[in-house]
Design a protein around this motif. Structure first.
Motif, short mmCIF file in Angstrom:
data_model
loop_
_atom_site.label_atom_id
_atom_site.label_comp_id
_atom_site.label_asym_id
_atom_site.label_seq_id
_atom_site.Cartn_x
_atom_site.Cartn_y
_atom_site.Cartn_z
N PHE A 45 16.30 -40.81 -11.90
CA PHE A 45 15.09 -41.59 -11.62
C PHE A 45 13.84 -40.73 -11.87
O PHE A 45 12.88 -41.20 -12.49
CB PHE A 45 15.12 -42.09 -10.17
N ALA A 46 13.86 -39.51 -11.42
CA ALA A 46 12.70 -38.62 -11.61
C ALA A 46 12.48 -38.32 -13.09
O ALA A 46 11.34 -38.34 -13.58
CB ALA A 46 12.90 -37.33 -10.83
N VAL A 47 13.55 -38.04 -13.82
CA VAL A 47 13.43 -37.74 -15.25
C VAL A 47 12.92 -38.96 -16.02
O VAL A 47 12.04 -38.85 -16.88
CB VAL A 47 14.78 -37.25 -15.82
N GLY A 102 9.26 -39.43 -15.49
CA GLY A 102 8.51 -38.44 -16.27
C GLY A 102 8.42 -38.83 -17.74
O GLY A 102 7.36 -38.71 -18.35
N ILE A 103 9.52 -39.29 -18.30
CA ILE A 103 9.52 -39.70 -19.71
C ILE A 103 8.64 -40.92 -19.92
O ILE A 103 7.90 -40.99 -20.91
CB ILE A 103 10.96 -39.95 -20.19
N ALA A 104 8.68 -41.87 -18.99
CA ALA A 104 7.85 -43.06 -19.11
C ALA A 104 6.37 -42.69 -19.04
O ALA A 104 5.55 -43.21 -19.82
CB ALA A 104 8.20 -44.06 -18.02
N ALA A 128 0.94 -40.04 -23.82
CA ALA A 128 0.94 -39.29 -25.07
C ALA A 128 1.06 -40.18 -26.29
O ALA A 128 0.70 -39.76 -27.39
CB ALA A 128 2.09 -38.29 -25.07
N VAL A 129 1.55 -41.43 -26.12
CA VAL A 129 1.75 -42.29 -27.27
C VAL A 129 0.93 -43.58 -27.17
O VAL A 129 0.14 -43.89 -28.05
CB VAL A 129 3.25 -42.63 -27.45
#
Length: 75
Positions: free
Chosen positions: A27-29, A32-34, A40-41
């Protein structure tokens, strides 16, 4: 000769304990990616589109292409 007493391995509830740990980590990872993808995108892309269309004059571009002879049907 002395023997060191080893602790018994945990057999009951091991899967639940490991799943709890891994679910929190995943969930934490994923959060972070979201967040990375959003900042950034997605945000720079939206800003680039907004900047492009703020200064865009489609009729002027059409007239320039018409003068250059790109369109066969428009005279």
């Amino acid at each position: 000769m002395t023997f060191i007493a080893l602790t018994k391995p945990q057999m009951r509830g091991l899967l639940a304990k490991r799943l709890r740990f891994h679910i929190v980590g995943v969930f934490a990872v994923s959060l972070g990616i979201a967040a990375f993808c959003k900042f950034a995108v997605a945000k720079p892309r939206k800003k680039a589109y907004a900047d492009f269309y703020r200064n865009d004059d489609s009729m002027k571009e059409f007239e320039e292409m018409k003068k250059a002879g790109i369109f066969q049907s428009a005279k």
